[in-house]
Scaffold this motif. Structure first.
Motif, PDB file in Angstrom:
ATOM      1  N   GLY A  10      -7.982   4.786   0.475  1.00 17.19           N
ATOM      2  CA  GLY A  10      -8.583   4.548   1.590  1.00 17.19           C
ATOM      3  C   GLY A  10      -7.918   3.310   2.064  1.00 17.19           C
ATOM      4  O   GLY A  10      -6.826   3.168   2.193  1.00 17.19           O
ATOM      5  N   LEU A  11      -8.585   2.737   3.454  1.00 19.11           N
ATOM      6  CA  LEU A  11      -8.063   1.724   4.143  1.00 19.11           C
ATOM      7  C   LEU A  11      -8.258   0.169   3.501  1.00 19.11           C
ATOM      8  O   LEU A  11      -9.642  -0.127   3.210  1.00 19.11           O
ATOM      9  CB  LEU A  11      -8.464   1.659   5.659  1.00 19.11           C
ATOM     10  CG  LEU A  11      -8.235   0.711   6.425  1.00 19.11           C
ATOM     11  CD1 LEU A  11      -6.606   0.678   6.778  1.00 19.11           C
ATOM     12  CD2 LEU A  11      -8.859   0.890   7.807  1.00 19.11           C
ATOM     13  N   VAL A  12      -7.481  -0.502   3.207  1.00 15.72           N
ATOM     14  CA  VAL A  12      -7.617  -1.846   2.247  1.00 15.72           C
ATOM     15  C   VAL A  12      -6.741  -2.929   3.322  1.00 15.72           C
ATOM     16  O   VAL A  12      -5.696  -2.581   3.755  1.00 15.72           O
ATOM     17  CB  VAL A  12      -7.060  -1.702   0.976  1.00 15.72           C
ATOM     18  CG1 VAL A  12      -7.542  -3.176   0.509  1.00 15.72           C
ATOM     19  CG2 VAL A  12      -7.784  -0.715   0.408  1.00 15.72           C
ATOM     20  N   GLN A  13      -7.374  -4.057   3.390  1.00 16.24           N
ATOM     21  CA  GLN A  13      -6.451  -5.112   3.880  1.00 16.24           C
ATOM     22  C   GLN A  13      -5.540  -5.534   3.010  1.00 16.24           C
ATOM     23  O   GLN A  13      -5.558  -5.475   1.704  1.00 16.24           O
ATOM     24  CB  GLN A  13      -7.398  -6.337   4.416  1.00 16.24           C
ATOM     25  CG  GLN A  13      -8.329  -6.137   5.466  1.00 16.24           C
ATOM     26  CD  GLN A  13      -9.170  -7.014   5.847  1.00 16.24           C
ATOM     27  OE1 GLN A  13      -9.085  -8.274   5.228  1.00 16.24           O
ATOM     28  NE2 GLN A  13     -10.214  -6.961   6.824  1.00 16.24           N
ATOM     29  N   ASP A  84      -3.298  -4.273  -7.267  1.00 20.91           N
ATOM     30  CA  ASP A  84      -3.861  -5.454  -6.902  1.00 20.91           C
ATOM     31  C   ASP A  84      -2.836  -6.106  -5.759  1.00 20.91           C
ATOM     32  O   ASP A  84      -1.557  -5.526  -5.916  1.00 20.91           O
ATOM     33  CB  ASP A  84      -4.067  -6.261  -8.083  1.00 20.91           C
ATOM     34  CG  ASP A  84      -5.024  -5.686  -9.179  1.00 20.91           C
ATOM     35  OD1 ASP A  84      -4.846  -6.024 -10.328  1.00 20.91           O
ATOM     36  OD2 ASP A  84      -6.166  -5.372  -8.788  1.00 20.91           O
ATOM     37  N   SER A  85      -3.233  -6.846  -5.141  1.00 21.83           N
ATOM     38  CA  SER A  85      -2.309  -7.531  -4.257  1.00 21.83           C
ATOM     39  C   SER A  85      -1.705  -6.760  -3.187  1.00 21.83           C
ATOM     40  O   SER A  85      -0.293  -6.654  -3.076  1.00 21.83           O
ATOM     41  CB  SER A  85      -1.413  -8.255  -5.170  1.00 21.83           C
ATOM     42  OG  SER A  85      -2.006  -9.446  -5.731  1.00 21.83           O
ATOM     43  N   LEU A  86      -2.415  -5.763  -2.558  1.00 19.06           N
ATOM     44  CA  LEU A  86      -1.809  -4.736  -1.887  1.00 19.06           C
ATOM     45  C   LEU A  86      -0.903  -5.223  -0.696  1.00 19.06           C
ATOM     46  O   LEU A  86      -1.428  -6.137   0.066  1.00 19.06           O
ATOM     47  CB  LEU A  86      -2.772  -3.773  -1.322  1.00 19.06           C
ATOM     48  CG  LEU A  86      -3.022  -2.553  -2.283  1.00 19.06           C
ATOM     49  CD1 LEU A  86      -4.615  -2.058  -2.065  1.00 19.06           C
ATOM     50  CD2 LEU A  86      -2.074  -1.341  -2.278  1.00 19.06           C
ATOM     51  N   GLU A  89       3.652  -2.392   2.621  1.00 16.31           N
ATOM     52  CA  GLU A  89       4.626  -1.496   2.323  1.00 16.31           C
ATOM     53  C   GLU A  89       4.119  -0.544   1.214  1.00 16.31           C
ATOM     54  O   GLU A  89       4.857   0.480   0.996  1.00 16.31           O
ATOM     55  CB  GLU A  89       5.859  -2.368   1.670  1.00 16.31           C
ATOM     56  CG  GLU A  89       6.402  -3.172   2.531  1.00 16.31           C
ATOM     57  CD  GLU A  89       5.654  -4.838   2.430  1.00 16.31           C
ATOM     58  OE1 GLU A  89       5.929  -5.324   1.218  1.00 16.31           O
ATOM     59  OE2 GLU A  89       4.841  -5.020   3.216  1.00 16.31           O
ATOM     60  N   ASP A  90       2.976  -0.749   0.486  1.00 14.05           N
ATOM     61  CA  ASP A  90       2.308   0.187  -0.325  1.00 14.05           C
ATOM     62  C   ASP A  90       1.706   1.119   0.322  1.00 14.05           C
ATOM     63  O   ASP A  90       1.267   2.248  -0.504  1.00 14.05           O
ATOM     64  CB  ASP A  90       1.167  -0.596  -1.147  1.00 14.05           C
ATOM     65  CG  ASP A  90       1.929  -1.539  -1.932  1.00 14.05           C
ATOM     66  OD1 ASP A  90       3.128  -1.499  -2.572  1.00 14.05           O
ATOM     67  OD2 ASP A  90       1.270  -2.612  -2.345  1.00 14.05           O
ATOM     68  N   THR A  91       1.558   1.340   1.527  1.00 11.19           N
ATOM     69  CA  THR A  91       1.030   2.383   2.112  1.00 11.19           C
ATOM     70  C   THR A  91       1.620   3.735   2.063  1.00 11.19           C
ATOM     71  O   THR A  91       3.189   3.908   2.238  1.00 11.19           O
ATOM     72  CB  THR A  91       1.071   2.206   3.925  1.00 11.19           C
ATOM     73  OG1 THR A  91       0.110   1.134   4.037  1.00 11.19           O
ATOM     74  CG2 THR A  91       0.372   3.201   4.694  1.00 11.19           C
ATOM     75  N   ALA A  92       1.026   4.859   1.802  1.00  7.72           N
ATOM     76  CA  ALA A  92       1.367   5.905   1.263  1.00  7.72           C
ATOM     77  C   ALA A  92       0.463   6.972   1.090  1.00  7.72           C
ATOM     78  O   ALA A  92      -0.544   6.575   0.836  1.00  7.72           O
ATOM     79  CB  ALA A  92       2.710   5.962   0.316  1.00  7.72           C
ATOM     80  N   VAL A 125      -2.771   0.289   3.778  1.00  5.21           N
ATOM     81  CA  VAL A 125      -2.851  -1.280   3.912  1.00  5.21           C
ATOM     82  C   VAL A 125      -2.497  -1.906   4.997  1.00  5.21           C
ATOM     83  O   VAL A 125      -1.422  -1.581   5.602  1.00  5.21           O
ATOM     84  CB  VAL A 125      -1.896  -1.854   2.703  1.00  5.21           C
ATOM     85  CG1 VAL A 125      -2.164  -3.102   2.699  1.00  5.21           C
ATOM     86  CG2 VAL A 125      -2.016  -0.848   1.402  1.00  5.21           C
ATOM     87  N   SER A 126      -3.292  -2.352   5.860  1.00 11.55           N
ATOM     88  CA  SER A 126      -3.347  -2.819   7.076  1.00 11.55           C
ATOM     89  C   SER A 126      -4.300  -3.862   7.601  1.00 11.55           C
ATOM     90  O   SER A 126      -5.517  -3.813   7.002  1.00 11.55           O
ATOM     91  CB  SER A 126      -3.416  -1.649   8.181  1.00 11.55           C
ATOM     92  OG  SER A 126      -3.292  -2.141   9.517  1.00 11.55           O
TER      93      SER A 126
END
Length: 127
Positions: A10-13, A84-86, A89-92, A125-126
């Motif tokens: 999903g979308l996470v900050q 954790d601590s997204l 750069e983890d977006t994929a 992650v955005s």
């Protein structure tokens, strides 16, 4: 044969957490090494976390060490990736996969040629 279905993306900050799940059917996971892989647009698919068939060894990509944790619950025929601590750069797209138990988690992750792939789940992650 073996089917793998990922969920939990999903979308996470930035700084947030997710737990991805990979549920298996039509076979049991207890005789496979399991890996989590990710692929960003324009990038190669690479292993981020892998675990041995007997849960005695793991391997993590350097950039995710200390933030990602792979685990398995053979009774539920499910593997997890706690993130954790997204970071952005983890977006994929994250994929789980099952590999031969005759090698190590390190090899499973770096070769990225498992026996079975799931369909993937998007992690964004955005801010």
């Amino acid at each position: 044969q073996l089917q793998l279905v990922e969920s939990g993306g999903g979308l996470v900050q930035p700084g947030g957490s997710l737990r991805l799940s990979c549920a298996a059917s039509k076979d049991t996971l207890d005789h496979y090494n399991i890996g989590w892989f990710r692929q960003a647009p324009g990038e190669e698919r690479k292993g981020v976390a892998c675990i041995s068939w007997n849960d005695d060894n793991t391997w993590y990509l350097d950039s995710v060490k200390g933030r990602f944790t792979i685990s398995r619950d053979n009774a539920k025929n499910t593997v997890y990736l706690q993130i954790d601590s997204l970071k952005p750069e983890d977006t994929a797209v994250y994929y789980c996969a099952a590999d031969t138990p005759l090698t190590t988690p390190h090899v499973t992750c770096v070769l990225a040629t498992p026996l079975h792939w799931g369909q993937g789940t998007q992690v964004t992650v955005s801010s």
